[in-house]
Design a protein around this motif. Structure first.
Motif, short mmCIF file in Angstrom:
data_model
loop_
_atom_site.label_atom_id
_atom_site.label_comp_id
_atom_site.label_asym_id
_atom_site.label_seq_id
_atom_site.Cartn_x
_atom_site.Cartn_y
_atom_site.Cartn_z
N LEU A 10 -12.31 -2.99 43.53
CA LEU A 10 -12.15 -1.57 43.23
C LEU A 10 -13.43 -0.79 43.54
O LEU A 10 -13.38 0.33 44.06
N HIS A 11 -14.57 -1.40 43.24
CA HIS A 11 -15.87 -0.78 43.54
C HIS A 11 -16.01 -0.58 45.06
O HIS A 11 -16.39 0.51 45.51
N LEU A 12 -15.69 -1.59 45.84
CA LEU A 12 -15.82 -1.48 47.30
C LEU A 12 -14.85 -0.45 47.88
O LEU A 12 -15.21 0.29 48.81
N ILE A 13 -13.65 -0.37 47.36
CA ILE A 13 -12.69 0.65 47.81
C ILE A 13 -13.24 2.05 47.53
O ILE A 13 -13.19 2.95 48.38
N ALA A 14 -13.81 2.24 46.33
CA ALA A 14 -14.39 3.53 45.99
C ALA A 14 -15.59 3.85 46.88
O ALA A 14 -15.74 4.99 47.34
N VAL A 15 -16.43 2.85 47.16
CA VAL A 15 -17.60 3.06 48.02
C VAL A 15 -17.16 3.49 49.42
O VAL A 15 -17.71 4.43 49.99
N VAL A 16 -16.16 2.81 49.98
CA VAL A 16 -15.68 3.15 51.32
C VAL A 16 -15.15 4.58 51.34
O VAL A 16 -15.44 5.35 52.27
N SER A 17 -14.41 4.97 50.33
CA SER A 17 -13.87 6.33 50.26
C SER A 17 -14.98 7.36 50.15
O SER A 17 -14.96 8.40 50.83
N TRP A 18 -15.96 7.07 49.31
CA TRP A 18 -17.09 8.00 49.12
C TRP A 18 -17.88 8.12 50.41
O TRP A 18 -18.23 9.23 50.84
N MET A 19 -18.18 6.99 51.04
CA MET A 19 -18.96 7.01 52.28
C MET A 19 -18.23 7.77 53.38
O MET A 19 -18.85 8.50 54.15
N MET B 289 -14.35 12.95 47.71
CA MET B 289 -15.74 12.55 47.52
C MET B 289 -16.15 12.47 46.05
O MET B 289 -16.71 11.46 45.62
N ARG B 290 -15.90 13.52 45.31
CA ARG B 290 -16.33 13.51 43.90
C ARG B 290 -15.63 12.41 43.10
O ARG B 290 -16.30 11.63 42.42
N PRO B 291 -14.29 12.29 43.18
CA PRO B 291 -13.67 11.18 42.44
C PRO B 291 -14.15 9.81 42.92
O PRO B 291 -14.38 8.91 42.11
N ALA B 292 -14.32 9.64 44.23
CA ALA B 292 -14.78 8.35 44.76
C ALA B 292 -16.19 8.03 44.26
O ALA B 292 -16.49 6.87 43.95
N MET B 293 -17.05 9.05 44.18
CA MET B 293 -18.39 8.82 43.65
C MET B 293 -18.32 8.39 42.17
O MET B 293 -18.99 7.44 41.76
N ILE B 294 -17.49 9.05 41.41
CA ILE B 294 -17.34 8.72 39.99
C ILE B 294 -16.80 7.30 39.83
O ILE B 294 -17.31 6.51 39.03
N PHE B 295 -15.79 6.94 40.64
CA PHE B 295 -15.24 5.58 40.57
C PHE B 295 -16.27 4.55 41.04
O PHE B 295 -16.34 3.45 40.49
N THR B 296 -17.04 4.89 42.06
CA THR B 296 -18.09 3.98 42.54
C THR B 296 -19.06 3.67 41.41
O THR B 296 -19.39 2.51 41.14
N TRP B 297 -19.53 4.71 40.74
CA TRP B 297 -20.45 4.52 39.62
C TRP B 297 -19.78 3.77 38.47
O TRP B 297 -20.37 2.85 37.89
N GLY B 298 -18.55 4.16 38.14
CA GLY B 298 -17.86 3.52 37.02
C GLY B 298 -17.63 2.04 37.25
O GLY B 298 -17.98 1.21 36.39
N PHE B 299 -17.08 1.69 38.39
CA PHE B 299 -16.85 0.27 38.68
C PHE B 299 -18.16 -0.48 38.85
O PHE B 299 -18.27 -1.65 38.49
N GLY B 300 -19.17 0.20 39.40
CA GLY B 300 -20.48 -0.41 39.53
C GLY B 300 -21.08 -0.74 38.17
O GLY B 300 -21.67 -1.81 37.98
#
Length: 144
Positions: free
Chosen positions: A10-19, A57-68
């Protein structure tokens, strides 16, 4: 199911979306700035910019941080003692600041108060790429 691998995925999916957003939004800014006299084009760019920033971007950043943070918890807080991880966190904070900077650029372009050129947006478009490369190598090789 392995909880760690679930959250890592889930973290990697969020990172890819954010990037994807971090790499694409400045490119839209380039086209927007270069076509500022064309109302029909800028209206389209504004919709694209707003949706990309607020819905991806904003949700993906939040999910990246959350899952991280969940992964940090699962790995144990002692991971912070490792220098490679400290550097990675600093770089992720820089990406978050960059994300907010792009949000401010979005507003200034929309309000016609932008003073930045298309060349500026082309140059800053390289920032997330460089950070991504460093973070991936730090994470995979843990060299320090």
């Amino acid at each position: 199911m392995n909880t760690y691998l679930l959250f890592k995925s889930l973290h990697l999916i969020a990172v890819v979306s954010w990037m994807a957003g971090l790499l694409y939004l400045p490119r839209i800014f380039v086209y927007h700035v270069e076509n500022k006299e064309k109302k029909e084009a800028t209206d389209i760019f504004e919709v694209m910019e707003r949706k990309l920033f607020f819905y991806i971007m904003r949700p993906a950043m939040i999910f990246t941080w959350g899952f991280g943070l969940v992964l940090i918890y699962l790995n144990g807080i002692e991971i912070f003692a490792q220098l490679w991880f400290q550097i990675k966190i600093v770089l992720i904070v820089l990406l978050s600041v960059y994300n907010d900077f792009l949000g401010k650029c979005l507003v200034s372009i929309k309000n016609s108060t932008n003073t930045k050129s298309s060349k500026f947006f082309r140059i800053i478009n390289e920032i997330p790429t460089i950070i991504l490369i460093i973070v991936v190598f730090l994470t995979i090789f843990k060299p320090i």
